[in-house]
Design an enzyme around this catalytic site. Structure first.
Site, PDB file in Angstrom:
ATOM      1  N   CYS A 162      51.520  72.905 -16.323  1.00  0.00           N
ATOM      2  CA  CYS A 162      51.435  71.636 -16.514  1.00  0.00           C
ATOM      3  C   CYS A 162      51.203  71.133 -18.007  1.00  0.00           C
ATOM      4  CB  CYS A 162      50.276  71.043 -15.926  1.00  0.00           C
ATOM      5  SG  CYS A 162      50.512  71.631 -13.803  1.00  0.00           S
ATOM      6  N   GLU A 305      37.772  66.617 -15.467  1.00  0.00           N
ATOM      7  CA  GLU A 305      37.910  66.149 -16.684  1.00  0.00           C
ATOM      8  C   GLU A 305      36.964  64.944 -17.189  1.00  0.00           C
ATOM      9  OE1 GLU A 305      42.048  64.369 -16.492  1.00  0.00           O
ATOM     10  OE2 GLU A 305      41.885  64.116 -18.417  1.00  0.00           O
ATOM     11  N   LYS A 327      49.967  59.389 -14.174  1.00  0.00           N
ATOM     12  CA  LYS A 327      50.547  60.159 -13.038  1.00  0.00           C
ATOM     13  C   LYS A 327      50.454  59.219 -11.824  1.00  0.00           C
ATOM     14  CE  LYS A 327      49.732  64.703 -14.818  1.00  0.00           C
ATOM     15  NZ  LYS A 327      49.147  64.782 -16.089  1.00  0.00           N
TER      16      LYS A 327
END
Lengths: 405, 85
Positions: A162, A305, A327
């Site tokens: 990714c 995150e 996303k």
């Protein structure tokens, strides 16, 4: 060292088959995740994704070309055509030799692999198509972009799941900055809506059942979305000399490896990549107005995150900046994600608009920053970072700065 | 012990670092400290063994199962549902 600017953008995504439509969809937070139609989903438990609709490859490629192009290469070439036309660059003579082409992808020709295995194992056929290997190889997209435009300098594919396209763009940035080349055509692509790939993702149990709602309470995971994006990078000197339009300055790149777990993310590794990008860009945490988050919508990523953002930018600063995940709009394009999200970041800076996190329903106490839920917000963005964190613990972060001449 | 129960214990012991003797119906999953990737492998092995689909999602923030017994009961229920009436 050269300053590096972004002078061309191109996308081919479920959110839009060209930059204007794509940016409108992302900016307004209109999620394009829905039921999949390009593959048979009757044998899948996860039947949603973000697919590129109404794309007829034969309208864009000659039959002879198409025989050699897996969908992941088609998407990359489509995005590269827009980016190069947008930048107005040409590659004749020495210019072609002084241009790099680095294209990331997580897996490469997944549809070709799927179709070949189906022929052998399911249909019991004796052979596969003679172009199986040149179609599926991970560097096929990069090579086709080079052939399409006559790019003859350093060229290769970059794979880090990714983070692939963020690593590719970061490497291209280094080449332009150092003066190895004066221009780079770089980005990433993934055509991940293939039955075998979907089965693989389904099996690891991280896929959303409803839709992708990053950082929101009640999120059920990630959603795949195919797509490609390509950007043109140039030295500031060259861009100015030819009077190019400059979207933003690419000013820093940070990388790290978690060295911890093959699937679980580590906040320390993610934070080190962000800190590295800021240091490389000579930016302070206070200079950052926007973070385009990795934001996959899994339980693990979004909490990790958030913690990493606090570690890298500091408590007191992290709360003041706007964080959003694109996303939520166009799904996770895996090896194409970082490039699509860099395009979003550059346009957010240009237009002074923070695109929202779509599908956000309720605040999660474990995700306690400003995720710009559902509605875009006007805000001058002096500088921004775009995060990519890969399976395998490989992290890459790009820093982008507003360019005012 | 039912054969389902015994098979589930075998699978958990094989796919995780948990000692077979610690596996009892009332053992709490959190106490066994089974790693997340091991959980995914255990579920896949259970699905293959019993030809069932377990609708497990690693993102579910509320854990449905507390004990090993809860898992065994859920597997038994899925097997029973899959049997022709």
């Amino acid at each position: 060292m050269n300053r590096v600017v972004i002078t061309g953008l191109g996308v081919f995504s479920a959110a839009g088959k060209a930059v204007p439509a794509f940016w409108e969809t992302v900016r307004e937070g209109r999620s394009v995740i829905g039921p999949l139609t390009i593959i048979d989903t009757s044998d899948l438990h996860i039947k949603i994704g973000a697919e590129i609709k109404d794309f007829e490859p034969k309208d864009h490629f000659l039959p002879k070309q198409l025989a050699l192009l897996d969908r992941f290469s088609q998407l990359a070439v489509m995005a590269s055509r827009e980016a190069i036309e947008d930048a107005g660059v040409t590659f004749e003579g020495e210019d072609g030799e002084r241009t790099a082409c680095l294209i990331g992808s997580g897996v490469g020709g997944q549809q070709t692999l799927d179709e070949s295995y189906y022929r052998i194992y399911a249909q019991g056929r004796k052979g596969v198509h003679p172009f199986t290997i040149p179609r599926l190889m991970l560097n096929a997209a990069c090579s086709h972009v080079c052939m399409e435009h006559g790019i003859k300098g350093p060229a290769f594919a970059v794979a880090s799941a990714c983070s692939s396209s963020t690593h590719a763009i970061g490497q291209a940035y280094h080449m332009v900055r150092s003066g190895m080349v004066h221009t780079a055509v770089t980005g990433g692509t993934e055509a991940c809506i293939a039955l075998g790939t979907m089965k693989g993702w389904e099996a690891i149990r991280v896929m959303a059942t409803d839709t992708c709602r990053p950082f929101s309470k009640g999120r059920t995971g990630m959603t795949l979305g195919e797509g490609a994006a390509v950007v043109v990078l140039e030295t500031l000197e060259r861009a100015k000399a030819r009077g190019a339009r400059i979207y933003a300055e690419l000013c820093g790149f940070g990388m790290s490896s978690d060295a911890m777990d093959i699937t679980l993310p580590d906040a320390n590794g993610a934070a080190r990549a962000m800190t590295g990008a800021l240091k490389d860009a000579r930016l302070n945490a206070e200079d950052i107005d926007y973070v385009n988050a990795h934001g996959t919508g899994t339980a693990a990523n979004d909490v990790t995150e958030t913690r990493a953002l606090r570690m890298a930018l500091g408590n007191g600063v992290a709360e003041k900046l706007a964080v959003s995940s694109s996303k939520s709009v166009f799904g996770h394009a895996l090896g194409g994600a970082g490039a699509l999200e860099l395009v979003v970041t550059a346009l957010a800076i240009r237009d002074s608009v923070v695109p929202p996190t779509a599908n956000f329903t309720e605040r999660d106490p474990a995700c306690d920053l400003d995720y710009v839920p559902n509605q875009p917000r006007e805000r001058k963005i002096r500088a921004a970072i775009s995060n990519s964190f890969a399976f395998g613990g490989l992290n890459a972060v790009l820093a982008v700065r507003r360019f005012d001449g | 012990m039912s054969s389902v129960e015994s098979d589930v214990y075998d699978i958990i012991a094989e796919k995780s670092a948990v000692d077979r003797v610690k596996l009892k119906r009332d053992a709490k999953l959190t106490d066994l400290e089974i790693e997340s990737l091991d959980v995914v492998e255990i579920i896949f092995a259970v699905e293959e063994k019993f030809d069932i689909h377990v609708p497990y999602n690693a993102n579910d923030q509320e854990l449905e199962f507390e004990t090993v017994g809860d898992v065994i009961d859920a597997v038994q229920k899925l097997i029973d549902e899959g049997k022709p009436a």
